[in-house]
Design a protein around this motif. Structure first.
Motif, PDB file in Angstrom:
ATOM      1  N   GLY A 103       0.797  -1.081   0.081  1.00  0.00           N
ATOM      2  CA  GLY A 103      -0.222   0.020   0.101  1.00  0.00           C
ATOM      3  C   GLY A 103       0.599   1.351  -0.038  1.00  0.00           C
ATOM      4  N   GLY A 104       2.219   1.079  -0.170  1.00  0.00           N
ATOM      5  CA  GLY A 104       3.153   2.331  -0.482  1.00  0.00           C
ATOM      6  C   GLY A 104       3.470   2.802   0.933  1.00  0.00           C
ATOM      7  N   THR A 105       3.449   2.179   1.773  1.00  0.00           N
ATOM      8  CA  THR A 105       4.162   2.784   3.315  1.00  0.00           C
ATOM      9  C   THR A 105       5.595   2.198   3.074  1.00  0.00           C
ATOM     10  OG1 THR A 105       2.117   2.952   4.508  1.00  0.00           O
ATOM     11  CG2 THR A 105       4.204   2.584   5.633  1.00  0.00           C
ATOM     12  N   THR A 106       6.438   2.915   3.352  1.00  0.00           N
ATOM     13  CA  THR A 106       7.885   2.719   3.327  1.00  0.00           C
ATOM     14  C   THR A 106       8.544   2.698   4.595  1.00  0.00           C
ATOM     15  OG1 THR A 106       8.480   4.806   2.639  1.00  0.00           O
ATOM     16  CG2 THR A 106       8.397   3.144   0.963  1.00  0.00           C
ATOM     17  N   THR A 107       8.077   3.417   5.606  1.00  0.00           N
ATOM     18  CA  THR A 107       8.478   3.363   6.872  1.00  0.00           C
ATOM     19  C   THR A 107       7.212   3.383   8.097  1.00  0.00           C
ATOM     20  OG1 THR A 107      10.295   5.048   6.378  1.00  0.00           O
ATOM     21  CG2 THR A 107       9.859   5.153   8.329  1.00  0.00           C
ATOM     22  N   PHE A 108       7.665   2.467   8.962  1.00  0.00           N
ATOM     23  CA  PHE A 108       6.498   2.651  10.103  1.00  0.00           C
ATOM     24  C   PHE A 108       7.203   2.727  11.348  1.00  0.00           C
ATOM     25  CE2 PHE A 108       5.930  -1.886  11.691  1.00  0.00           C
ATOM     26  CZ  PHE A 108       7.129  -2.365  10.852  1.00  0.00           C
ATOM     27  N   VAL A 109       6.371   3.083  12.491  1.00  0.00           N
ATOM     28  CA  VAL A 109       6.834   3.013  13.763  1.00  0.00           C
ATOM     29  C   VAL A 109       5.927   1.859  14.145  1.00  0.00           C
ATOM     30  CG1 VAL A 109       6.329   4.009  15.932  1.00  0.00           C
ATOM     31  CG2 VAL A 109       7.076   5.489  13.949  1.00  0.00           C
ATOM     32  N   ASP A 110       6.574   1.054  15.148  1.00  0.00           N
ATOM     33  CA  ASP A 110       5.777   0.025  15.629  1.00  0.00           C
ATOM     34  C   ASP A 110       6.265   0.061  17.149  1.00  0.00           C
ATOM     35  OD1 ASP A 110       4.115  -2.248  14.772  1.00  0.00           O
ATOM     36  OD2 ASP A 110       5.490  -3.358  15.918  1.00  0.00           O
ATOM     37  N   MET A 111       5.059   0.010  18.065  1.00  0.00           N
ATOM     38  CA  MET A 111       5.269  -0.401  19.393  1.00  0.00           C
ATOM     39  C   MET A 111       4.554  -1.742  19.784  1.00  0.00           C
ATOM     40  SD  MET A 111       3.208   1.388  22.675  1.00  0.00           S
ATOM     41  CE  MET A 111       3.618   3.068  22.283  1.00  0.00           C
ATOM     42  N   GLY A 134       7.008  -1.923  23.654  1.00  0.00           N
ATOM     43  CA  GLY A 134       5.812  -1.057  24.579  1.00  0.00           C
ATOM     44  C   GLY A 134       5.980  -1.482  25.872  1.00  0.00           C
ATOM     45  N   VAL A 135       5.934  -0.924  27.127  1.00  0.00           N
ATOM     46  CA  VAL A 135       6.000  -1.592  28.254  1.00  0.00           C
ATOM     47  C   VAL A 135       4.483  -1.058  29.199  1.00  0.00           C
ATOM     48  CG1 VAL A 135       8.458  -2.067  28.513  1.00  0.00           C
ATOM     49  CG2 VAL A 135       7.802   0.018  29.319  1.00  0.00           C
ATOM     50  N   ILE A 136       3.769  -2.263  29.616  1.00  0.00           N
ATOM     51  CA  ILE A 136       2.926  -1.812  30.620  1.00  0.00           C
ATOM     52  C   ILE A 136       3.346  -2.143  31.813  1.00  0.00           C
ATOM     53  CG2 ILE A 136       0.469  -2.588  31.270  1.00  0.00           C
ATOM     54  CD1 ILE A 136      -0.085  -2.901  28.049  1.00  0.00           C
ATOM     55  N   MET A 169      13.313   3.077  20.019  1.00  0.00           N
ATOM     56  CA  MET A 169      12.742   4.248  20.723  1.00  0.00           C
ATOM     57  C   MET A 169      12.530   3.635  22.193  1.00  0.00           C
ATOM     58  SD  MET A 169      10.344   6.620  18.658  1.00  0.00           S
ATOM     59  CE  MET A 169       9.066   5.666  17.837  1.00  0.00           C
ATOM     60  N   MET A 170      12.264   4.124  23.070  1.00  0.00           N
ATOM     61  CA  MET A 170      11.710   3.611  24.456  1.00  0.00           C
ATOM     62  C   MET A 170      10.314   4.170  24.491  1.00  0.00           C
ATOM     63  SD  MET A 170      14.421   2.160  25.594  1.00  0.00           S
ATOM     64  CE  MET A 170      13.954   1.756  27.221  1.00  0.00           C
ATOM     65  N   SER A 171       9.513   3.001  25.208  1.00  0.00           N
ATOM     66  CA  SER A 171       8.252   3.359  25.177  1.00  0.00           C
ATOM     67  C   SER A 171       7.296   2.955  26.655  1.00  0.00           C
ATOM     68  CB  SER A 171       7.407   2.714  24.054  1.00  0.00           C
ATOM     69  OG  SER A 171       7.562   3.338  22.926  1.00  0.00           O
TER      70      SER A 171
END
Ligand SMILES: CSC[C@H]1O[C@@H](n2cnc3c(O)ncnc32)[C@H](O)[C@@H]1O
Ligand code: ZN
Length: 418
Positions: A103-111, A134-136, A169-171
């Motif tokens: 669908g044309g997304t070349t970069t994504f953020v994932d948590m 990601g931390v709960i 990143m840190m989450s």
């Protein structure tokens, strides 16, 4: 947008992972190129940047619709996510990566959790990913500690890997799932590793109310006092903000991932995007997961961003098409501190996509900024390049075996739901 990315009939040249030329002049010696791609009837544009996702949640598409955030999360998502194994995260993510790339997304953020699996899929797919464990923190202290250590070791192992395509990143998941002392520890870890922070913030009215009841202040002030904004920060949602909070976000250069589709579906509200933009806050676009969207189509997010703010404000210029396109591309990249992708310009990373523009909904071939935002969809994407490597050709992903991904995904889904 017009000045940064004019629509031209012309030529784009790449060398290794970079764009070396874009312009109307045809290169003299065509024999020097290893490959020439014919762009007749194509629109070439920067790859889309999805700045908030939980890719492995593709298993939960259609699993719990028409619920509000807290019920959806506590009664539906968390119980079943407790059953997810590393293998599930691998194939759930692979399915989402396929959907995003096609669908044309070349970069994504994932948590998410089991981020090593996510990173391996990103590495193999050729996509660019800004990944975060990601931390709960609503767990005993020793479990909190183990989660934080997992987040740190993931970041140490993967930041800068896959030829630089992976950053980390840190989450802390959200202020309502992480006690203050835990958030401080995560901020310290981000500081030690020199990494940004990504968190959910002020998504629903209930969570803002709860924050005030529990801590005596709204989420923005709470996170500010805990030192979160002392690090480069990307917040997802930021729907419920006061004028003063918008000023604080600007003051600390906090970036906002606007997730219009997810916010509408979970009845969370509509973010104050025109006010954020007016204040000079950097706003980008995210899908959130397929469990709350229910697809990963960034064209749809650009269109929603351009439309809903007109609707609620009564101002047709609230988010113009060019602004929505910039939020889905260049500003998406900038909001995750990637300053060399998201634009078609010599010197930038060769992350770009081709759309089949010879379809009825692209005629007249006049205003392509308008067509991309108001008429296009993920289905129009034919070809995708990241770092100069072609990842999708004529709609077929070259790096992941679509049939295998769908087969393995379905096996995991059966096990999870039996
Ligand atoms: C700790 S991993 C990520 C965690 O986030 C949950 N999640 C997915 N979408 C949302 C959302 O819109 N708001 C808050 N939390 C969300 C997901 O279910 C995972 O548990
Ligand atoms: Zn989310």
């Amino acid at each position: 947008m017009d000045e940064e990315m004019p629509f031209i009939q012309g030529h784009l040249i790449t060398e290794n992972d970079r764009i070396t030329y874009i312009g109307t002049e045809a290169p003299e010696d065509q024999g020097q190129f290893t490959e020439i791609v014919d762009g007749t009837h194509k629109v070439i544009m920067p790859g889309l940047v999805n700045t908030h996702n939980h890719a492995a949640m593709s298993f939960l598409r259609g699993y719990a619709d028409d619920l509000n955030l807290q019920v959806w999360l506590q009664e539906k998502m968390w119980p079943i996510e407790g059953k997810f194994t590393a293998l599930d995260v691998k194939w759930g993510t692979a399915l989402s990566v396929l959907e995003m790339l096609k669908g044309g997304t070349t970069t994504f953020v994932d948590m998410y959790d089991h981020m090593g699996e996510v990173a391996k899929v990103v590495e193999m797919s050729g996509m660019r990913g800004c990944l975060t464990r990601g931390v709960i923190g609503l767990v005993p202290p020793e479990v909190q500690q183990a989660k934080l250590e997992d987040a740190v070791s993931f970041a140490k192992e993967w930041h800068g890997q896959a030829g630089g395509r992976i950053t980390t990143m840190m989450s802390p998941h959200a202020p309502y799932t992480c006690p203050p002392d835990y958030i401080e520890k995560i901020v310290q870890a981000a500081h030690d590793l020199d990494l940004p922070i990504h968190t959910h913030m002020s998504e629903s009215p209930g969570e803002v109310e709860q924050n005030v009841k529990q801590y005596g202040e709204r989420p923005v002030e709470h996170l500010r006092k805990l030192g979160v904004f002392g690090r480069p920060t990307l917040v997802a949602h930021a729907v419920h903000l006061t004028d003063e909070e918008i000023d604080v976000l600007k003051q600390y250069d906090v970036r906002v991932s606007h997730n219009a589709g997810s916010n509408l579906k979970l009845a969370s509200g509509i973010a104050r995007v025109p006010d954020l933009l007016r204040a000079g806050v950097l706003v980008s676009l995210g899908t959130d997961s397929s469990a709350s969207n229910n697809n990963l189509d960034m064209f749809e997010e650009m269109r929603l961003a351009a439309l809903i703010h007109k609707g609620v404000s009564g101002d047709p210029t609230a988010v113009p098409a060019g602004t929505a396109l910039r939020m889905g591309t260049a500003d998406g990249a900038r909001s995750i501190w990637l300053n060399d992708t998201g634009m078609l310009k010599a010197g930038m990373k060769a992350d770009f996509i081709a759309l089949d523009a010879d379809q009825p909904h692209f005629y007249p071939k006049s205003n392509f900024i308008s067509h991309i935002v108001y008429s296009a969809s993920a289905k129009d994407v034919t070809d995708v390049w990241v770092d100069g490597e072609q990842l999708v050709r004529k709609g077929i992903c070259l790096t992941l075996d679509e049939e295998q991904v769908k087969y393995e995904f379905s096996r995991c889904f059966e096990r999870l739901t039996q």
